[in-house]
Design a protein around this motif. Structure first.
Motif, mmCIF file in Angstrom:
data_model
loop_
_atom_site.group_PDB
_atom_site.id
_atom_site.type_symbol
_atom_site.label_atom_id
_atom_site.label_comp_id
_atom_site.label_asym_id
_atom_site.label_seq_id
_atom_site.Cartn_x
_atom_site.Cartn_y
_atom_site.Cartn_z
ATOM 1 N N VAL A 445 0.852 -1.189 0.000
ATOM 2 C CA VAL A 445 0.000 0.000 0.000
ATOM 3 C C VAL A 445 0.890 1.241 0.000
ATOM 4 O O VAL A 445 1.873 1.303 0.747
ATOM 5 N N TYR A 446 0.549 2.210 -0.835
ATOM 6 C CA TYR A 446 1.309 3.457 -0.917
ATOM 7 C C TYR A 446 0.573 4.590 -0.196
ATOM 8 O O TYR A 446 -0.652 4.582 -0.074
ATOM 9 N N GLY A 447 1.358 5.555 0.250
ATOM 10 C CA GLY A 447 0.793 6.732 0.884
ATOM 11 C C GLY A 447 1.735 7.910 0.756
ATOM 12 O O GLY A 447 2.878 7.776 0.300
ATOM 13 N N GLN A 448 1.246 9.079 1.145
ATOM 14 C CA GLN A 448 2.062 10.299 1.147
ATOM 15 C C GLN A 448 2.146 10.825 2.579
ATOM 16 O O GLN A 448 1.107 11.011 3.235
ATOM 17 N N LEU A 449 3.354 11.043 3.037
ATOM 18 C CA LEU A 449 3.588 11.482 4.417
ATOM 19 C C LEU A 449 3.877 12.979 4.432
ATOM 20 O O LEU A 449 4.816 13.453 3.787
ATOM 21 N N PHE A 450 3.055 13.729 5.175
ATOM 22 C CA PHE A 450 3.212 15.177 5.335
ATOM 23 C C PHE A 450 3.800 15.444 6.714
ATOM 24 O O PHE A 450 3.202 15.064 7.727
ATOM 25 N N LEU A 496 0.594 22.608 11.583
ATOM 26 C CA LEU A 496 0.179 22.688 12.991
ATOM 27 C C LEU A 496 1.033 21.810 13.897
ATOM 28 O O LEU A 496 1.123 22.052 15.099
ATOM 29 N N GLY A 497 1.667 20.778 13.318
ATOM 30 C CA GLY A 497 2.527 19.901 14.108
ATOM 31 C C GLY A 497 2.172 18.435 14.041
ATOM 32 O O GLY A 497 2.813 17.604 14.695
ATOM 33 N N PHE A 498 1.164 18.083 13.245
ATOM 34 C CA PHE A 498 0.813 16.679 13.055
ATOM 35 C C PHE A 498 1.731 16.036 12.015
ATOM 36 O O PHE A 498 2.240 16.716 11.121
ATOM 37 N N VAL A 499 1.886 14.727 12.112
ATOM 38 C CA VAL A 499 2.418 13.932 11.009
ATOM 39 C C VAL A 499 1.203 13.300 10.333
ATOM 40 O O VAL A 499 0.438 12.573 10.968
ATOM 41 N N VAL A 500 1.002 13.598 9.061
ATOM 42 C CA VAL A 500 -0.202 13.177 8.341
ATOM 43 C C VAL A 500 0.164 12.126 7.298
ATOM 44 O O VAL A 500 1.106 12.320 6.518
ATOM 45 N N LEU A 501 -0.568 11.030 7.298
ATOM 46 C CA LEU A 501 -0.382 9.994 6.292
ATOM 47 C C LEU A 501 -1.651 9.854 5.466
ATOM 48 O O LEU A 501 -2.708 9.481 5.984
#
Length: 689
Positions: A445-450, A496-501
């Motif tokens: 599974v692929y994703g983009q990490l912000f 804001l400080g989150f790690v978003v996937l």
């Protein structure tokens, strides 16, 4: 000692100050978003619609300078979209539809996101490019321009016409049983149309009011996708089975046959050229279908496991693959001379190109394939401009949102850069990273990490799940307005400080047929939820992420998966925002009364129930915010109304926001920002405060 204390205090203060929020949701929500890119059949004119904070207008540019010019003056955030933008054949007029929601069901129904006492209309408009005059033609939808400035449109299933250059009232072109849903002019001016008569659909030819309708090989099937030959002597079309077929519980998908036919307009004879192989991958019909200028028909098929372009020689019936490789092709246009195709695809020299889009061209006869763009950008929705090989397309990257670009030879020019607001935080946006992880059944599974650099050593994490589900999130701004918006939310959360996937789960496009059409998905078992949970566990395992502070949000199908995550795995997903999600899948099996296999239908309904979030409410303990607009044409608001009632009957806490009058796509920009801010605030409250 005191000096060391003050030095440490100042260092901590400066670190926290450097990592504080540097832009607002409203500022990042000011992303530019073009749509409806089109080009003229003569000359070098292009036109597009641009959404600027809910103010939607038509722009045009003309070669050789290609300077963007605003043609309309709609200066209010009123929720009225622009669609069906097109030039007249001589390039002297532009026509468009204003109003409706063409991304959802009941598209021609008016949208009243402002909640006005008098409903807005869905109207066809025209622009005289010589005088610049912009005016309404008629209250209607689905326009098509033919010869001699003749505008056609379909209203109540019938075809109407009006002259663009006159002030005469529209008249009905002809009367026919059923509903007309497709119109196509031949080069000589004959009008072909598709009429749906419930159980079957047929292609008719209208010439004038004195001659009877000519039917093209009528049958008890569904004929559609009209494509004229360059000389107007032949017509190609797609044929599918008619009727509903035997009622059956769709525990597993089955092959859906389709065929390519061609008819000779002089003799009336029709011939089947090709039929789809009897495989699941070959079952799926895609919109692109064209008669080329060299006795070939180009079409899109999944038959080799990827969504690719093919061409069939109408004389030899030989087919050839035009776009080989492990990538998907979409957004295709044929060149004016019918010899080449231009398209967008997720391929390139880098692994990350799997999650991007670049422009390619292919010569139909020779099969020569050329990649026109490359690099870290996102290029989509290309069109040919003139006859010298120029092209236009949407262009973005990880920071800059979409603008129209013109490519001539090796030179590319961006149009309308001045429309980007000065406070749009382009330079403060992160570049998402491509990541991959493995679901429990072994699926990659692929994703983009912000993620913004710096900050706390253990940051909270958020999973984003897209809707559709036939979508793919990218390593940059999406070419769809809904997902440009969620990309902006992900950027805000990262700032804001989150790690978003952002998880590209199964049922999404871009990774081949097996990924796009997996067994046991959605109401057949929700196998794709494995990917979402695996994404949550992957995010929680990152060294910079606090695994006890993982949230989730998504809209539409993403709302369904958000609800499923909170219901099944509240221990992992501590909080969620469910935006216009689907919650009860049992309705998938309202089959006919004469169905004779009750054991199978009972099993199918049981699987659908177990795939629904409402089947696991007893284990749902995480806080949730429900958001839904009450004129949603994609997911009925009843899905959220019903779930909230169940919550209340079970005495479960929740928060909710209803948006009166708006639709699935937040047609009013201020509503979009309100929903985005509420989403971020709810996640922040439960994971940061």
């Amino acid at each position: 000692m005191k000096r060391s204390f003050y030095f440490s205090f100042i260092l901590i203060f400066l670190t926290q100050w450097a990592f504080s929020q540097t832009f607002t949701m409203e500022e990042v929500g000011k992303f530019s978003f073009p749509s409806e890119l089109t080009s003229s059949a003569t000359g070098e004119k292009i036109a597009w619609a641009m959404n600027e904070q809910g103010k939607r207008n038509v722009y045009m540019a003309e070669g050789p300078a290609f300077t963007a010019k605003k043609l309309t003056d709609f200066n209010e955030d009123d929720g009225q979209e622009i669609s069906s933008l097109q030039f007249s054949p001589d390039g002297n007029w532009l026509v468009f539809v204003r109003g409706g929601d063409h991304g959802g069901g009941n598209a021609s129904s008016t949208v009243n996101a402002q909640n006005l006492p008098i409903l807005p209309n869905v109207e066809i408009w025209k622009i005289n490019l010589e005088s610049g005059k912009v005016e309404t033609i008629v209250e209607a939808d689905n326009p098509s321009i033919g010869k001699d400035h003749q505008l056609l449109y379909v209203k109540a299933g019938q075809v109407w016409t009006v002259d663009l250059a006159s002030s005469e009232k529209p008249v009905q072109l002809f009367e026919i049983k059923g509903n007309v849903n497709e119109l196509s002019y031949s080069p000589s001016g004959d009008l072909a149309f598709v009429v749906n008569r419930g159980t079957h659909s047929m292609i008719g030819i209208f010439r004038n009011k004195r001659l009877p309708i000519q039917w093209v090989n009528p049958s008890f099937h569904r004929d559609s996708n009209i494509a004229w030959s360059e000389d107007g002597q032949k017509i190609a079309y797609i044929r599918r089975p008619g009727g509903r077929g035997a009622a059956f519980p769709e525990l597993e998908p089955r092959h859906s046959p389709w065929e390519i036919w061609v008819a000779d307009m002089n003799t009336g004879d029709s011939e089947k050229l090709w039929e789809a192989p009897e495989t699941l991958a070959a079952s799926y019909i895609y919109p692109f279908f064209a008669f080329s200028g060299n006795d070939h028909i180009a079409y899109l098929s999944y038959e080799d496991g990827w969504q690719h372009l093919y061409a069939i020689d109408i004389n030899s019936k030989e087919t050839k693959l035009l776009t080989p490789g492990d990538y998907m092709v979409e957004q295709i246009k044929q060149s004016p001379n019918g010899e080449k195709l231009i398209f967008s695809a997720n391929t390139g020299s880098e692994q990350e190109d799997l999650d991007r889009r670049h422009i390619g061209t292919v010569d139909i006869l020779s099969g020569k394939l050329t990649w026109e763009t490359s690099g870290e950008g996102i290029e989509a929705y290309p069109v040919w401009v003139g006859n010298s090989g120029k092209m236009a397309f949407f262009s973005a990257d990880a920071q800059r949102s979409h603008l129209v670009a013109i490519k001539s030879g090796n030179d590319t020019k961006l149009l309308g850069e001045s429309i980007i607001p000065s406070d749009f935080p382009q330079d403060q946006l992160v570049t998402p990273k491509q990541v991959k992880f493995t679901a429990p059944d072994g699926t990659t599974v692929y994703g983009q990490l912000f993620e913004k650099e710096g900050g706390n050593s253990e940051k909270p994490g958020v999973i984003f799940v897209h809707g559709g589900p036939q979508r793919q999130m990218l390593l940059g701004w999406s070419y769809m307005d809904y997902y440009s918006n969620t990309y902006a939310i992900n950027q805000y959360l990262a700032n804001l400080g989150f790690v978003v996937l952002s998880v590209n789960y199964r049922l999404g496009i871009g990774y081949g047929y097996e990924f796009h059409k997996p067994s046991g998905a959605y109401y057949r078992g929700a196998v794709e939820y494995q990917d979402v949970k695996a994404g949550g566990e992957f995010l929680a395992s990152l060294p910079q992420v606090n695994g006890n502070k993982i949230g989730i949000y998504g809209g539409s199908y993403g709302g369904y998966l958000t609800a499923l995550a909170l219901a099944r795995d509240s221990d992992l997903f501590k909080v969620g925002v469910d935006i216009h999600g689907v919650h009860d899948l049992d309705g998938r099996y309202s089959l006919s009364a004469n169905y004779e296999q009750p054991s199978d239908i009972d099993k199918a309904r049981q699987v659908a129930w177990e795939s629904s979030p409402i089947s696991d409410l007893s284990t749902w303990t995480s806080p949730v915010l429900f958001i839904h607009a009450d004129d949603d044409r994609n997911v009925n608001v009843s899905q959220t109304v019903d779930l909230i009632r169940r919550f209340e009957e079970l005495d479960k806490p929740y928060k909710s926001i209803i948006i009166p009058g708006d639709t699935h796509h937040w047609m009013k920009w201020s509503n979009m920002v309100k929903v985005d801010q509420a989403t971020a605030d709810f996640l922040k409250k439960h994971l940061m405060d």
